[in-house]
Design a protein around this motif. Structure first.
Motif, PDB file in Angstrom:
ATOM      1  N   LEU A 132       0.844  -1.183   0.000  1.00 46.42           N
ATOM      2  CA  LEU A 132       0.000   0.000   0.000  1.00 46.42           C
ATOM      3  C   LEU A 132       0.886   1.242   0.000  1.00 46.42           C
ATOM      4  CD1 LEU A 132      -3.047   0.795   0.490  1.00 46.42           C
ATOM      5  CD2 LEU A 132      -2.494   0.794   2.920  1.00 46.42           C
ATOM      6  N   GLY A 133       0.426   2.296  -0.656  1.00 46.31           N
ATOM      7  CA  GLY A 133       1.171   3.554  -0.627  1.00 46.31           C
ATOM      8  C   GLY A 133       0.452   4.618  -1.424  1.00 46.31           C
ATOM      9  N   GLY A 134       0.940   5.810  -1.336  1.00 45.23           N
ATOM     10  CA  GLY A 134       0.387   6.914  -2.101  1.00 45.23           C
ATOM     11  C   GLY A 134       0.854   6.860  -3.543  1.00 45.23           C
ATOM     12  N   ALA A 135       0.339   7.770  -4.349  1.00 50.32           N
ATOM     13  CA  ALA A 135       0.745   7.857  -5.756  1.00 50.32           C
ATOM     14  C   ALA A 135       2.238   8.164  -5.826  1.00 50.32           C
ATOM     15  CB  ALA A 135      -0.061   8.939  -6.465  1.00 50.32           C
ATOM     16  N   ALA A 136       2.935   7.464  -6.703  1.00 53.09           N
ATOM     17  CA  ALA A 136       4.374   7.670  -6.945  1.00 53.09           C
ATOM     18  C   ALA A 136       5.214   7.488  -5.681  1.00 53.09           C
ATOM     19  CB  ALA A 136       4.624   9.032  -7.575  1.00 53.09           C
ATOM     20  N   SER A 137       4.779   6.603  -4.789  1.00 53.82           N
ATOM     21  CA  SER A 137       5.486   6.375  -3.527  1.00 53.82           C
ATOM     22  C   SER A 137       6.591   5.337  -3.646  1.00 53.82           C
ATOM     23  CB  SER A 137       4.496   5.922  -2.448  1.00 53.82           C
ATOM     24  OG  SER A 137       3.923   4.673  -2.816  1.00 53.82           O
ATOM     25  N   GLY A 138       6.607   4.578  -4.752  1.00 59.02           N
ATOM     26  CA  GLY A 138       7.579   3.500  -4.913  1.00 59.02           C
ATOM     27  C   GLY A 138       6.997   2.138  -4.618  1.00 59.02           C
ATOM     28  N   LYS A 139       5.679   2.067  -4.464  1.00 56.09           N
ATOM     29  CA  LYS A 139       5.053   0.794  -4.091  1.00 56.09           C
ATOM     30  C   LYS A 139       5.192  -0.281  -5.166  1.00 56.09           C
ATOM     31  CE  LYS A 139       0.522   2.667  -5.237  1.00 56.09           C
ATOM     32  NZ  LYS A 139       1.101   3.916  -5.758  1.00 56.09           N
ATOM     33  N   SER A 140       5.064   0.074  -6.438  1.00 52.49           N
ATOM     34  CA  SER A 140       5.209  -0.923  -7.507  1.00 52.49           C
ATOM     35  C   SER A 140       6.637  -1.454  -7.570  1.00 52.49           C
ATOM     36  CB  SER A 140       4.811  -0.333  -8.865  1.00 52.49           C
ATOM     37  OG  SER A 140       3.426  -0.084  -8.907  1.00 52.49           O
ATOM     38  N   ALA A 141       7.609  -0.569  -7.472  1.00 51.61           N
ATOM     39  CA  ALA A 141       9.017  -0.999  -7.496  1.00 51.61           C
ATOM     40  C   ALA A 141       9.304  -1.923  -6.315  1.00 51.61           C
ATOM     41  CB  ALA A 141       9.940   0.208  -7.479  1.00 51.61           C
ATOM     42  N   TYR A 142       8.784  -1.582  -5.144  1.00 50.27           N
ATOM     43  CA  TYR A 142       8.988  -2.443  -3.983  1.00 50.27           C
ATOM     44  C   TYR A 142       8.319  -3.800  -4.202  1.00 50.27           C
ATOM     45  CZ  TYR A 142       8.806  -4.419   0.657  1.00 50.27           C
ATOM     46  OH  TYR A 142       8.917  -5.274   1.724  1.00 50.27           O
ATOM     47  N   GLU A 152      -3.223   4.118  -1.051  1.00 55.29           N
ATOM     48  CA  GLU A 152      -3.866   4.632   0.152  1.00 55.29           C
ATOM     49  C   GLU A 152      -4.459   5.975  -0.228  1.00 55.29           C
ATOM     50  OE1 GLU A 152      -5.719   5.559   3.091  1.00 55.29           O
ATOM     51  OE2 GLU A 152      -4.692   3.645   3.364  1.00 55.29           O
ATOM     52  N   VAL A 153      -5.783   6.082  -0.181  1.00 55.04           N
ATOM     53  CA  VAL A 153      -6.450   7.311  -0.626  1.00 55.04           C
ATOM     54  C   VAL A 153      -7.178   8.027   0.510  1.00 55.04           C
ATOM     55  CG1 VAL A 153      -6.710   6.474  -2.994  1.00 55.04           C
ATOM     56  CG2 VAL A 153      -8.554   6.089  -1.353  1.00 55.04           C
ATOM     57  N   GLY A 154      -7.081   7.510   1.718  1.00 53.21           N
ATOM     58  CA  GLY A 154      -7.845   8.088   2.812  1.00 53.21           C
ATOM     59  C   GLY A 154      -7.135   9.162   3.607  1.00 53.21           C
ATOM     60  N   ALA A 155      -5.932   9.535   3.228  1.00 58.14           N
ATOM     61  CA  ALA A 155      -5.173  10.507   4.016  1.00 58.14           C
ATOM     62  C   ALA A 155      -5.400  11.945   3.558  1.00 58.14           C
ATOM     63  CB  ALA A 155      -3.682  10.184   3.955  1.00 58.14           C
ATOM     64  N   GLY A 156      -6.194  12.137   2.515  1.00 59.54           N
ATOM     65  CA  GLY A 156      -6.413  13.482   1.987  1.00 59.54           C
ATOM     66  C   GLY A 156      -7.723  14.072   2.471  1.00 59.54           C
ATOM     67  N   PHE A 186     -15.755   6.510  -4.574  1.00 51.22           N
ATOM     68  CA  PHE A 186     -14.498   5.806  -4.840  1.00 51.22           C
ATOM     69  C   PHE A 186     -13.650   5.716  -3.582  1.00 51.22           C
ATOM     70  CE2 PHE A 186      -9.959   6.392  -5.559  1.00 51.22           C
ATOM     71  CZ  PHE A 186      -9.658   5.146  -6.075  1.00 51.22           C
ATOM     72  N   ARG A 187     -13.462   6.833  -2.889  1.00 53.91           N
ATOM     73  CA  ARG A 187     -12.610   6.848  -1.695  1.00 53.91           C
ATOM     74  C   ARG A 187     -13.119   5.869  -0.641  1.00 53.91           C
ATOM     75  NH1 ARG A 187     -12.248  11.422   2.766  1.00 53.91           N
ATOM     76  NH2 ARG A 187     -14.329  10.615   2.926  1.00 53.91           N
ATOM     77  N   GLU A 188     -14.419   5.844  -0.429  1.00 50.49           N
ATOM     78  CA  GLU A 188     -15.001   4.916   0.549  1.00 50.49           C
ATOM     79  C   GLU A 188     -14.826   3.464   0.102  1.00 50.49           C
ATOM     80  OE1 GLU A 188     -16.160   5.674   3.624  1.00 50.49           O
ATOM     81  OE2 GLU A 188     -15.441   7.676   3.113  1.00 50.49           O
ATOM     82  N   ALA A 189     -15.083   3.190  -1.165  1.00 55.04           N
ATOM     83  CA  ALA A 189     -14.928   1.829  -1.687  1.00 55.04           C
ATOM     84  C   ALA A 189     -13.473   1.386  -1.627  1.00 55.04           C
ATOM     85  CB  ALA A 189     -15.464   1.750  -3.121  1.00 55.04           C
TER      86      ALA A 189
END
Length: 176
Positions: free
Chosen positions: A9-19, A124-128, A139-142
């Motif tokens: 899990l991570g934010g946009a462009a956080s490096g999650k795919s590379a990890y 992770e979209v709930g921090a905004g 979308f955010r709730e789902a």
């Protein structure tokens, strides 16, 4: 060895795919990349191309924007699957006005039934802030519910921030 189910899990462009991709260094068998992105503009085309280049050779790619449960149910022995990403999959379902609850039930069943290791990438979209319009709030709730259910079912979960993974659950797979 990869855990049966890993959730990254991570934010946009956080490096999650590379990890998530780095976790496959411990897997000697077939590596399957389940891609859910759809290219509707040049920006997304460029992002998909960057991900393909970053991923490199040695991946069997399945492009499936919505109907993903069969990929897990039909997985071949000695393979492992990288599902990137749950966020785009959910977006695709919502934009196509598909039954999200049914699709989620099918996904969770398929993941439980899957005989090979799976690594799932999600945002992770709930921090905004609370979105101003109804579709974005839906979308955010789902996405929040989806992430909670995937994390609960996972053996290993990590939050990636600025390229750094923080283990939330389980034991980090040994990467050589």
């Amino acid at each position: 060895m990869l855990p049966k189910l890993s959730f990254i899990l991570g934010g946009a462009a956080s490096g999650k795919s590379a990890y998530a991709e780095s976790l496959f260094a411990v897997h000697a068998g077939t590596r399957t990349y389940l891609a859910t992105a759809q290219s509707f503009d040049s920006e997304m085309e460029n992002k998909i191309s960057r991900h393909q280049i970053m991923r490199g050779e040695g991946w069997d790619t399945i492009e499936r924007p919505m109907d993903i449960a069969p990929v897990f149910l039909e997985a071949q022995p000695e393979s492992a699957i990288l599902f990137d990403c749950a966020t785009l999959w959910l977006s695709n379902l919502l934009l196509a006005d598909r039954n999200v609850e049914e699709a989620l039930e099918n996904l969770l069943f398929a993941l439980k039934s899957c005989a090979v290791p799976v690594v799932i990438v999600s945002n992770e979209v709930g921090a905004g802030i609370v979105p101003a319009e109804a579709l974005s709030r839906r979308f955010r709730e789902a996405q929040g519910r989806l992430n909670q259910q995937l994390a609960a079912q996972s053996d290993y979960a990590a939050l990636v921030v600025a390229g750094l993974p923080l283990t939330l659950k389980g034991t980090k797979p040994e990467v050589t």
